[in-house]
Design an enzyme around this catalytic site. Sequence first.
Site, PDB file in Angstrom:
ATOM      1  CG  ASN A   8      -1.830   1.203   1.278  1.00 35.92           C
ATOM      2  OD1 ASN A   8      -1.638   2.190   0.579  1.00 35.92           O
ATOM      3  ND2 ASN A   8      -2.848   1.123   2.114  1.00 35.92           N
ATOM      4  CB  ALA A  10      -1.407   5.379   1.569  1.00 36.09           C
ATOM      5  CB  CYS A  11       1.401   1.715   4.416  1.00 35.36           C
ATOM      6  SG  CYS A  11       2.180   0.913   5.824  1.00 35.36           S
ATOM      7  N   GLY A  12       3.770   4.065   5.284  1.00 32.86           N
ATOM      8  CA  GLY A  12       5.200   4.296   5.422  1.00 32.86           C
ATOM      9  C   GLY A  12       5.999   3.010   5.594  1.00 32.86           C
ATOM     10  NE  ARG A  15       5.900   6.230   1.709  1.00 31.47           N
ATOM     11  CZ  ARG A  15       4.969   6.645   2.564  1.00 31.47           C
ATOM     12  NH1 ARG A  15       3.693   6.348   2.344  1.00 31.47           N
ATOM     13  NH2 ARG A  15       5.288   7.352   3.618  1.00 31.47           N
TER      14      ARG A  15
END
Length: 114
Positions: A8, A10-12, A15
Amino acid sequence: MKATIWHNPACGTSRKTLAILEDTPGVEVDVILYLKTPYARERLVQLFADAGMTPHEALRLMGTDAQERGLGGLDTDALLDAMAANPAYVNRPFVETDKGVRYCRPQDKVREIL
């Protein structure tokens, strides 16, 4: 080595895990944006088993309505059905290589299977 990440953007943590994979020489990364390409129920069963987790341990409460809906109190089969129907209920990221599957929280857990 091939590595598949259920990601995802949007997830740190997701990433950071992806960055570790991309920065590791010899790793070919397959990125599955699981919110756009949801899990098959059978795949969830296999991922959790290979990661040594239960569906309840992989349930994402933060940022979802899972707690309000009482998903944590469901039996395993009903929870798997809910996760397959709404992939946002699955915590992330999961990574699979030929060395196994890890739920990569913290992101450095991915190094165990590289």
